[in-house]
Design a protein around this motif. Structure first.
Motif, PDB file in Angstrom:
ATOM      1  N   THR A  85       0.813  -1.213   0.000  1.00 50.24           N
ATOM      2  CA  THR A  85       0.000   0.000   0.000  1.00 50.24           C
ATOM      3  C   THR A  85       0.856   1.277   0.000  1.00 50.24           C
ATOM      4  O   THR A  85       0.595   2.205  -0.770  1.00 50.24           O
ATOM      5  CB  THR A  85      -0.948   0.000   1.208  1.00 50.24           C
ATOM      6  OG1 THR A  85      -1.581  -1.281   1.263  1.00 50.24           O
ATOM      7  CG2 THR A  85      -1.999   1.080   1.095  1.00 50.24           C
ATOM      8  N   TYR A 108      -1.875  -4.909  -8.041  1.00 53.17           N
ATOM      9  CA  TYR A 108      -0.465  -5.323  -8.090  1.00 53.17           C
ATOM     10  C   TYR A 108      -0.352  -6.747  -7.580  1.00 53.17           C
ATOM     11  O   TYR A 108      -1.259  -7.254  -6.902  1.00 53.17           O
ATOM     12  CB  TYR A 108       0.405  -4.380  -7.238  1.00 53.17           C
ATOM     13  CG  TYR A 108      -0.081  -4.220  -5.813  1.00 53.17           C
ATOM     14  CD1 TYR A 108      -1.009  -3.228  -5.491  1.00 53.17           C
ATOM     15  CD2 TYR A 108       0.352  -5.072  -4.799  1.00 53.17           C
ATOM     16  CE1 TYR A 108      -1.484  -3.079  -4.199  1.00 53.17           C
ATOM     17  CE2 TYR A 108      -0.115  -4.932  -3.495  1.00 53.17           C
ATOM     18  CZ  TYR A 108      -1.039  -3.937  -3.199  1.00 53.17           C
ATOM     19  OH  TYR A 108      -1.521  -3.809  -1.918  1.00 53.17           O
ATOM     20  N   ARG A 114       9.137 -10.117   4.886  1.00 55.35           N
ATOM     21  CA  ARG A 114       9.028  -9.838   6.324  1.00 55.35           C
ATOM     22  C   ARG A 114       9.881 -10.854   7.069  1.00 55.35           C
ATOM     23  O   ARG A 114       9.709 -12.063   6.868  1.00 55.35           O
ATOM     24  CB  ARG A 114       7.569  -9.955   6.794  1.00 55.35           C
ATOM     25  CG  ARG A 114       6.658  -8.956   6.111  1.00 55.35           C
ATOM     26  CD  ARG A 114       5.221  -9.036   6.611  1.00 55.35           C
ATOM     27  NE  ARG A 114       4.364  -8.199   5.782  1.00 55.35           N
ATOM     28  CZ  ARG A 114       3.063  -8.048   5.953  1.00 55.35           C
ATOM     29  NH1 ARG A 114       2.448  -8.677   6.934  1.00 55.35           N
ATOM     30  NH2 ARG A 114       2.371  -7.273   5.159  1.00 55.35           N
ATOM     31  N   GLY A 121       2.693 -21.608   6.528  1.00 55.40           N
ATOM     32  CA  GLY A 121       1.890 -20.464   6.088  1.00 55.40           C
ATOM     33  C   GLY A 121       2.436 -19.111   6.509  1.00 55.40           C
ATOM     34  O   GLY A 121       1.817 -18.094   6.242  1.00 55.40           O
ATOM     35  N   ILE A 131      -5.188  -4.730  -4.278  1.00 48.45           N
ATOM     36  CA  ILE A 131      -5.771  -3.609  -5.021  1.00 48.45           C
ATOM     37  C   ILE A 131      -5.840  -2.388  -4.099  1.00 48.45           C
ATOM     38  O   ILE A 131      -5.882  -2.535  -2.870  1.00 48.45           O
ATOM     39  CB  ILE A 131      -7.191  -3.912  -5.574  1.00 48.45           C
ATOM     40  CG1 ILE A 131      -8.242  -4.011  -4.454  1.00 48.45           C
ATOM     41  CG2 ILE A 131      -7.204  -5.179  -6.390  1.00 48.45           C
ATOM     42  CD1 ILE A 131      -9.677  -4.136  -4.990  1.00 48.45           C
ATOM     43  N   ARG A 257      -5.271  -5.128  13.254  1.00 48.35           N
ATOM     44  CA  ARG A 257      -4.444  -5.325  12.060  1.00 48.35           C
ATOM     45  C   ARG A 257      -3.013  -4.946  12.390  1.00 48.35           C
ATOM     46  O   ARG A 257      -2.759  -4.139  13.288  1.00 48.35           O
ATOM     47  CB  ARG A 257      -4.977  -4.454  10.914  1.00 48.35           C
ATOM     48  CG  ARG A 257      -6.423  -4.735  10.565  1.00 48.35           C
ATOM     49  CD  ARG A 257      -6.608  -5.867   9.592  1.00 48.35           C
ATOM     50  NE  ARG A 257      -6.042  -5.577   8.290  1.00 48.35           N
ATOM     51  CZ  ARG A 257      -5.229  -6.409   7.638  1.00 48.35           C
ATOM     52  NH1 ARG A 257      -4.890  -7.553   8.149  1.00 48.35           N
ATOM     53  NH2 ARG A 257      -4.757  -6.086   6.450  1.00 48.35           N
ATOM     54  N   GLY A 283      -7.551  -6.098   4.636  1.00 43.22           N
ATOM     55  CA  GLY A 283      -7.414  -4.738   4.123  1.00 43.22           C
ATOM     56  C   GLY A 283      -8.314  -3.775   4.863  1.00 43.22           C
ATOM     57  O   GLY A 283      -8.818  -4.081   5.939  1.00 43.22           O
ATOM     58  N   GLY A 302      -8.210  -0.575   0.266  1.00 41.06           N
ATOM     59  CA  GLY A 302      -7.656  -1.657  -0.546  1.00 41.06           C
ATOM     60  C   GLY A 302      -7.504  -2.918   0.261  1.00 41.06           C
ATOM     61  O   GLY A 302      -7.947  -2.995   1.413  1.00 41.06           O
ATOM     62  N   PHE A 303      -6.908  -3.913  -0.379  1.00 44.55           N
ATOM     63  CA  PHE A 303      -6.616  -5.151   0.348  1.00 44.55           C
ATOM     64  C   PHE A 303      -5.354  -5.799  -0.188  1.00 44.55           C
ATOM     65  O   PHE A 303      -4.868  -5.456  -1.282  1.00 44.55           O
ATOM     66  CB  PHE A 303      -7.784  -6.146   0.274  1.00 44.55           C
ATOM     67  CG  PHE A 303      -8.136  -6.639  -1.123  1.00 44.55           C
ATOM     68  CD1 PHE A 303      -7.203  -7.310  -1.929  1.00 44.55           C
ATOM     69  CD2 PHE A 303      -9.411  -6.459  -1.632  1.00 44.55           C
ATOM     70  CE1 PHE A 303      -7.530  -7.773  -3.197  1.00 44.55           C
ATOM     71  CE2 PHE A 303      -9.752  -6.915  -2.912  1.00 44.55           C
ATOM     72  CZ  PHE A 303      -8.804  -7.569  -3.682  1.00 44.55           C
ATOM     73  N   GLY A 304      -4.818  -6.726   0.591  1.00 48.25           N
ATOM     74  CA  GLY A 304      -3.750  -7.609   0.129  1.00 48.25           C
ATOM     75  C   GLY A 304      -4.205  -9.034   0.401  1.00 48.25           C
ATOM     76  O   GLY A 304      -4.590  -9.349   1.536  1.00 48.25           O
ATOM     77  N   LEU A 305      -4.223  -9.861  -0.630  1.00 47.18           N
ATOM     78  CA  LEU A 305      -4.612 -11.256  -0.429  1.00 47.18           C
ATOM     79  C   LEU A 305      -3.351 -12.114  -0.474  1.00 47.18           C
ATOM     80  O   LEU A 305      -2.510 -11.945  -1.369  1.00 47.18           O
ATOM     81  CB  LEU A 305      -5.601 -11.712  -1.506  1.00 47.18           C
ATOM     82  CG  LEU A 305      -6.827 -10.813  -1.725  1.00 47.18           C
ATOM     83  CD1 LEU A 305      -7.784 -11.465  -2.728  1.00 47.18           C
ATOM     84  CD2 LEU A 305      -7.546 -10.523  -0.421  1.00 47.18           C
TER      85      LEU A 305
HETATM   86  P1  HAM Z   1      -1.476  -7.767   5.699  1.00 44.86           P
HETATM   87  O1  HAM Z   1      -2.675  -8.214   6.482  1.00 44.86           O
HETATM   88  O2  HAM Z   1      -0.243  -7.474   6.455  1.00 44.86           O
HETATM   89  O3  HAM Z   1      -1.962  -6.502   4.879  1.00 44.86           O
HETATM   90  O4  HAM Z   1      -1.157  -8.838   4.603  1.00 44.86           O
HETATM   91  C1  HAM Z   1      -2.154  -9.282   3.697  1.00 44.86           C
HETATM   92  C2  HAM Z   1      -2.117 -10.787   3.561  1.00 44.86           C
HETATM   93  O5  HAM Z   1      -0.817 -11.225   3.194  1.00 44.86           O
HETATM   94  C3  HAM Z   1      -2.415 -11.549   4.851  1.00 44.86           C
HETATM   95  O6  HAM Z   1      -3.809 -11.676   5.060  1.00 44.86           O
HETATM   96  C4  HAM Z   1      -1.762 -12.894   4.568  1.00 44.86           C
HETATM   97  O7  HAM Z   1      -2.646 -13.709   3.827  1.00 44.86           O
HETATM   98  C5  HAM Z   1      -0.581 -12.520   3.718  1.00 44.86           C
HETATM   99  N1  HAM Z   1       0.639 -12.520   4.542  1.00 44.86           N
HETATM  100  C6  HAM Z   1       1.087 -11.537   5.360  1.00 44.86           C
HETATM  101  N2  HAM Z   1       2.240 -11.907   5.962  1.00 44.86           N
HETATM  102  C7  HAM Z   1       2.525 -13.155   5.523  1.00 44.86           C
HETATM  103  C8  HAM Z   1       3.592 -14.089   5.757  1.00 44.86           C
HETATM  104  N3  HAM Z   1       4.613 -13.801   6.566  1.00 44.86           N
HETATM  105  N4  HAM Z   1       3.560 -15.286   5.109  1.00 44.86           N
HETATM  106  C9  HAM Z   1       2.539 -15.590   4.263  1.00 44.86           C
HETATM  107  N5  HAM Z   1       1.526 -14.751   3.998  1.00 44.86           N
HETATM  108  C10 HAM Z   1       1.507 -13.552   4.613  1.00 44.86           C
HETATM  109  C11 HAM Z   1      -1.153  -5.786   4.020  1.00 44.86           C
HETATM  110  O8  HAM Z   1      -0.067  -6.131   3.663  1.00 44.86           O
HETATM  111  C12 HAM Z   1      -1.842  -4.535   3.500  1.00 44.86           C
HETATM  112  N6  HAM Z   1      -0.914  -3.842   2.583  1.00 44.86           N
HETATM  113  C13 HAM Z   1      -3.138  -4.875   2.829  1.00 44.86           C
HETATM  114  C14 HAM Z   1      -3.854  -3.649   2.374  1.00 44.86           C
HETATM  115  C15 HAM Z   1      -3.871  -3.143   1.125  1.00 44.86           C
HETATM  116  N7  HAM Z   1      -4.573  -2.851   3.133  1.00 44.86           N
HETATM  117  C16 HAM Z   1      -5.028  -1.860   2.404  1.00 44.86           C
HETATM  118  N8  HAM Z   1      -4.596  -2.012   1.183  1.00 44.86           N
END
Ligand code: HAM
Length: 420
Positions: A85, A108, A114, A121, A131, A257, A283, A302-305
């Motif tokens: 984001t 994207y 990280r 997982g 998005i 979050r 998100g 937005g979100f990140g899947l």
């Molecule tokens: P986040 O919840 O930190 O949000 O990450 C989104 C998704 O990425 C999580 O629900 C998970 O499925 C996956 N994820 C995160 N960390 C890991 C990991 N270490 N290993 C595997 N999968 C992982 C964001 O990153 C925000 N940028 C989302 C967003 C976009 N919010 C608004 N716009």
């Protein structure tokens, strides 16, 4: 002998045949966003460290403990992107995309980094599809964004997931709530580390999983009960729109979050078949982010899947999301002249859009037919010396074993008809 080199710890790899499922998942998740007019943005994999410190928040685990930060040769501090984001907003501001029609809608996909403790997982290189929609606070946009994620999971055939939803309020109502919560937490019997967490970010204490802490939090004040009128109206509108779109959700007023920029609508998709790392996507709104990164005060959502976790979720549900067959046609040449012709036949079919592989290295009929079986091809073209003399090839349908002789000049046409 040199020691073998392994991939870094916590970094998953996707090899055939799993990689076909990985690609199919990313494609299925992306499609609903493309249908809703989101444009693709290819972002840098590293950014100035300050972007994440300011954008994601200094007190978050992601920034304070998990960033891969390094100095480049010019002494600049750079960081491998831990999320998408902040980079999208940086790019929108830098290139003035927000001066055109609003909202700006972008998608994207790719790797994020990280430095977490690896487990099932939870990876150090994780894959997201995301998005962002910037420049409108219309609740219809919140519903659209959430429905796009839900549509993607549904298109894959997933059923064992839940959508959790809450509102985190805004710059207007959150400070007063925060004070209320801080006062409540101050009266509890908490250990030193938790008290410190309560001081830095009281909201995060609400998510404590330990029983002795949870028991004390039953009557904790919740943001959802302390929203200002605008936030309450916005949230009610989002709920009504989601119901209209038949997107099922549960309210989780204690959702926390890991990133600091969220305001108002905030959500997580949770899959129950994954164990501890159950978040398959998440998100929300970030109405103050753009301004805090030096842009105009535009809202965004937005979100990140998590593509890796969606992959695991599909596997947990036994879903076969990838087309199993690697190719449609397998060509088996027997003899030197046949090998030369086989290469031409394969090239011609590929140009016509048919997926073709062939037996290499002069394998005998038996070995080559094993290769044909393994490839998953629906049709095998056998080309022997005698067939060539007759100007034909034998086309075998693998599912029935039925075989027909087809004149070479009609081969492309015949195969395309048989495959259609
Ligand atoms: P986040 O919840 O930190 O949000 O990450 C989104 C998704 O990425 C999580 O629900 C998970 O499925 C996956 N994820 C995160 N960390 C890991 C990991 N270490 N290993 C595997 N999968 C992982 C964001 O990153 C925000 N940028 C989302 C967003 C976009 N919010 C608004 N716009």
């Amino acid at each position: 002998m040199n020691d073998k080199i392994a991939a870094p710890k916590g970094v998953p790899e996707y090899l055939p045949p799993d990689s076909a499922a990985f690609l199919a998942i990313r494609e299925a998740l992306t499609r609903p966003a493309v249908l809703a007019g989101y444009g693709y943005i290819e972002l840098p994999v590293f950014e100035e460290t300050a972007l994440f410190v300011r954008g994601v928040g200094e007190s978050t685990d992601v920034v304070s403990k998990e960033m891969y930060t390094f100095e480049d040769r010019g002494g600049r501090s750079l960081t491998l992107r831990p999320e998408g984001t902040a980079g999208v907003i940086r790019s929108v501001i830098e290139h003035g995309l927000d001066r055109g029609q609003l909202p700006v809608k972008l998608w994207y996909a790719g790797p994020f980094f990280r430095a977490e403790r690896p487990q099932h997982g939870r990876y150090r290189q994780l894959q997201q599809f995301g998005i962002e929609a910037i420049g409108s606070d219309d609740p219809a946009l919140d519903a659209e964004v959430i429905a796009i994620a839900d549509d993607g999971y549904r298109a894959l055939g997933l059923t064992g997931y839940r959508l959790e939803l809450t509102s985190l309020g805004c710059a207007g109502c959150r400070p007063a709530y925060r004070e209320k919560l801080t006062a409540f937490l101050a009266d509890l019997d908490l250990d030193e580390a938790t008290q410190e967490r309560a001081r830095v970010n009281p909201l995060r204490v609400l998510d404590d999983k330990r029983e002795q802490v949870r028991a004390q939090l039953t009557d904790a004040p919740l943001m959802l009960d302390n929203l200002c009128d605008e936030c309450a109206t916005h949230f009610a509108a989002v709920r009504t729109l989601l119901e209209g779109l038949d997107v099922k959700y549960e309210i989780n007023a204690r959702m926390v979050r890991g990133l600091d920029y969220y305001t108002r609508t905030t959500f997580e998709f949770v899959h129950d078949g994954l164990g501890a790392q159950s978040g398959i996507g998440g998100g929300g709104r970030y109405d103050g982010l753009m301004e805090s990164l030096g842009g105009q005060p535009l809202s965004g959502i937005g979100f990140g899947l998590g593509v890796d976790r969606t992959f695991l979720a599909c596997r947990a549900e036994g879903l076969d999301v990838a087309q199993q067959a690697r190719v449609d046609v397998y060509v088996v040449p027997l003899g030197d002249e046949a090998r030369r012709r086989a290469a031409l036949i394969a090239a011609s079919l590929r140009r016509a859009g048919v997926r073709v592989d062939l037996a290499y290295g002069g394998r005998g009929l038996k070995g080559a037919m094993k290769g044909a079986d393994r490839s998953g091809a629906a049709l095998t073209v056998v080309l022997g010396e005698r067939d060539l003399e007759a100007g034909e090839a034998q086309v075998k349908r693998m599912s029935t074993g039925e075989q027909v002789a087809v004149p070479l000049d009609q081969l492309d046409q015949n195969i395309k008809e048989q495959l259609s």
